[in-house]
Scaffold this motif. Structure first.
Motif, PDB file in Angstrom:
ATOM      1  N   ASN A   7      44.445  -7.818  -1.336  1.00 20.73           N
ATOM      2  CA  ASN A   7      45.452  -7.641  -0.304  1.00 20.73           C
ATOM      3  C   ASN A   7      45.020  -6.513   0.622  1.00 20.73           C
ATOM      4  OD1 ASN A   7      47.256  -9.636  -1.152  1.00 20.73           O
ATOM      5  ND2 ASN A   7      48.173  -8.269  -2.647  1.00 20.73           N
ATOM      6  N   GLY A   8      45.499  -6.587   1.866  1.00 24.82           N
ATOM      7  CA  GLY A   8      45.210  -5.547   2.841  1.00 24.82           C
ATOM      8  C   GLY A   8      46.305  -4.492   2.848  1.00 24.82           C
ATOM      9  N   ILE A  75      40.832 -24.942   3.867  1.00 22.62           N
ATOM     10  CA  ILE A  75      42.144 -24.339   4.096  1.00 22.62           C
ATOM     11  C   ILE A  75      41.952 -22.826   4.160  1.00 22.62           C
ATOM     12  CG2 ILE A  75      43.475 -26.234   3.086  1.00 22.62           C
ATOM     13  CD1 ILE A  75      43.762 -24.595   0.522  1.00 22.62           C
ATOM     14  N   VAL A  76      42.841 -22.162   4.886  1.00 18.52           N
ATOM     15  CA  VAL A  76      42.731 -20.715   5.073  1.00 18.52           C
ATOM     16  C   VAL A  76      43.969 -20.050   4.487  1.00 18.52           C
ATOM     17  CG1 VAL A  76      42.436 -18.861   6.750  1.00 18.52           C
ATOM     18  CG2 VAL A  76      41.454 -21.117   7.220  1.00 18.52           C
ATOM     19  N   ALA A  77      43.746 -19.076   3.634  1.00 14.34           N
ATOM     20  CA  ALA A  77      44.858 -18.322   3.034  1.00 14.34           C
ATOM     21  C   ALA A  77      45.250 -17.207   4.003  1.00 14.34           C
ATOM     22  CB  ALA A  77      44.461 -17.773   1.673  1.00 14.34           C
ATOM     23  N   SER A  78      45.765 -17.604   5.166  1.00 10.51           N
ATOM     24  CA  SER A  78      46.018 -16.637   6.237  1.00 10.51           C
ATOM     25  C   SER A  78      47.363 -15.947   6.109  1.00 10.51           C
ATOM     26  CB  SER A  78      45.942 -17.326   7.595  1.00 10.51           C
ATOM     27  OG  SER A  78      47.027 -18.224   7.756  1.00 10.51           O
ATOM     28  N   ALA A  79      48.387 -16.650   5.648  1.00  6.28           N
ATOM     29  CA  ALA A  79      49.761 -16.130   5.643  1.00  6.28           C
ATOM     30  C   ALA A  79      50.095 -15.555   7.013  1.00  6.28           C
ATOM     31  CB  ALA A  79      49.976 -15.110   4.531  1.00  6.28           C
ATOM     32  N   ALA A  80      49.577 -16.202   8.071  1.00  8.47           N
ATOM     33  CA  ALA A  80      49.815 -15.803   9.467  1.00  8.47           C
ATOM     34  C   ALA A  80      49.415 -14.354   9.745  1.00  8.47           C
ATOM     35  CB  ALA A  80      51.261 -16.065   9.860  1.00  8.47           C
ATOM     36  N   GLY A  81      48.433 -13.849   9.019  1.00  7.84           N
ATOM     37  CA  GLY A  81      47.962 -12.487   9.247  1.00  7.84           C
ATOM     38  C   GLY A  81      48.701 -11.429   8.467  1.00  7.84           C
ATOM     39  N   ALA A  82      49.432 -11.817   7.431  1.00  8.43           N
ATOM     40  CA  ALA A  82      50.154 -10.855   6.593  1.00  8.43           C
ATOM     41  C   ALA A  82      49.155 -10.002   5.799  1.00  8.43           C
ATOM     42  CB  ALA A  82      51.088 -11.588   5.634  1.00  8.43           C
ATOM     43  N   LYS A  84      49.249  -9.455   2.667  1.00 10.38           N
ATOM     44  CA  LYS A  84      49.051 -10.029   1.331  1.00 10.38           C
ATOM     45  C   LYS A  84      48.610 -11.477   1.426  1.00 10.38           C
ATOM     46  CE  LYS A  84      52.417  -7.108  -0.956  1.00 10.38           C
ATOM     47  NZ  LYS A  84      53.613  -7.059  -1.797  1.00 10.38           N
ATOM     48  N   ASN A  85      47.789 -11.872   0.465  1.00 18.02           N
ATOM     49  CA  ASN A  85      47.408 -13.276   0.345  1.00 18.02           C
ATOM     50  C   ASN A  85      48.634 -14.093  -0.043  1.00 18.02           C
ATOM     51  OD1 ASN A  85      44.509 -12.967   0.702  1.00 18.02           O
ATOM     52  ND2 ASN A  85      44.520 -11.962  -1.279  1.00 18.02           N
ATOM     53  N   PRO A  86      48.684 -15.360   0.374  1.00 17.23           N
ATOM     54  CA  PRO A  86      49.814 -16.191  -0.053  1.00 17.23           C
ATOM     55  C   PRO A  86      49.749 -16.444  -1.566  1.00 17.23           C
ATOM     56  CG  PRO A  86      48.190 -17.501   1.151  1.00 17.23           C
ATOM     57  CD  PRO A  86      47.740 -16.073   1.233  1.00 17.23           C
ATOM     58  N   GLN A 138      43.535 -13.026  12.039  1.00 14.72           N
ATOM     59  CA  GLN A 138      42.568 -12.084  11.473  1.00 14.72           C
ATOM     60  C   GLN A 138      42.715 -10.704  12.089  1.00 14.72           C
ATOM     61  OE1 GLN A 138      39.907 -12.468   8.786  1.00 14.72           O
ATOM     62  NE2 GLN A 138      40.746 -10.440   9.073  1.00 14.72           N
ATOM     63  N   VAL A 139      43.027 -10.636  13.383  1.00  8.19           N
ATOM     64  CA  VAL A 139      43.190  -9.354  14.061  1.00  8.19           C
ATOM     65  C   VAL A 139      44.402  -8.598  13.521  1.00  8.19           C
ATOM     66  CG1 VAL A 139      43.724  -8.307  16.313  1.00  8.19           C
ATOM     67  CG2 VAL A 139      42.018 -10.122  16.146  1.00  8.19           C
ATOM     68  N   LYS A 140      45.419  -9.314  13.070  1.00  7.86           N
ATOM     69  CA  LYS A 140      46.654  -8.676  12.599  1.00  7.86           C
ATOM     70  C   LYS A 140      46.499  -7.946  11.265  1.00  7.86           C
ATOM     71  CE  LYS A 140      49.803 -11.972  14.744  1.00  7.86           C
ATOM     72  NZ  LYS A 140      50.850 -12.972  14.483  1.00  7.86           N
ATOM     73  N   THR A 141      45.521  -8.338  10.482  1.00 10.16           N
ATOM     74  CA  THR A 141      45.405  -7.789   9.127  1.00 10.16           C
ATOM     75  C   THR A 141      44.033  -7.177   8.896  1.00 10.16           C
ATOM     76  OG1 THR A 141      45.687  -8.285   6.774  1.00 10.16           O
ATOM     77  CG2 THR A 141      44.673 -10.000   8.107  1.00 10.16           C
TER      78      THR A 141
END
Length: 155
Positions: A7-8, A75-82, A84-86, A138-141
């Motif tokens: 997680n970030g 598939i990308v585990a992006s969680a819209a840039g959250a 934490k990973n989904p 990617q820029v968000k996290t």
């Protein structure tokens, strides 16, 4: 390959995983099953995993990209840039050979592998060219967004 993305510390705010989110995922999955594999501008599939801690079957609608062959999906585990990973990322990490997808009216057993290095970079270019919003995520996290390749396996 390992599922090792931590997680970030910063990222987009995500709604709490509660009744509302479960209901929204259920409605999205029903729509995908009924009308086909597009949702919110993406090719979509229904991802079924086994809970990492609970052992319970979980389903999530997710966007996908072709993996270059007809029996592969990215598939990308992006969680819209959250930050934490989904949750489904951890479910896949715990049980990478107990994953299945629903696509075009078929249920397909798949194996999951997280991409790393040059393979990930090539997939990332493909994904961000097809869907530039992932570059914005990617820029968000500060975590590297995990890319998972799903490949069909015998049933």
């Amino acid at each position: 390959m390992s599922f090792d993305t931590r997680n970030g510390t910063r990222g987009a705010r995500q709604p709490r995983a509660g009744r509302l989110m479960r209901w929204m995922n259920t409605m999205a999955a029903k729509r995908i099953r009924r009308k086909g594999g597009r949702f919110m501008g993406f090719n979509a599939l229904i991802l079924t995993t086994i809970g990492a801690r609970s052992g319970t079957e979980r389903t999530n609608p997710v966007g996908y990209f072709p993996a270059g062959d007809e029996d592969g999906w990215l598939i990308v585990a992006s969680a819209a840039g959250a930050p934490k990973n989904p949750a489904w990322y951890y479910n896949i990490a715990a049980h990478p050979d107990k994953v299945q997808i629903e696509l075009a009216g078929r249920t397909i057993p798949v194996s999951a592998e997280q991409l790393h290095g040059p393979e990930r970079e090539q997939a990332w270019r493909q994904i961000t060219t097809a869907a530039p919003r992932f570059a914005q995520y990617q820029v968000k996290t500060d975590r590297e967004l995990p890319i998972i390749r799903l490949t069909s396996r015998p049933g």
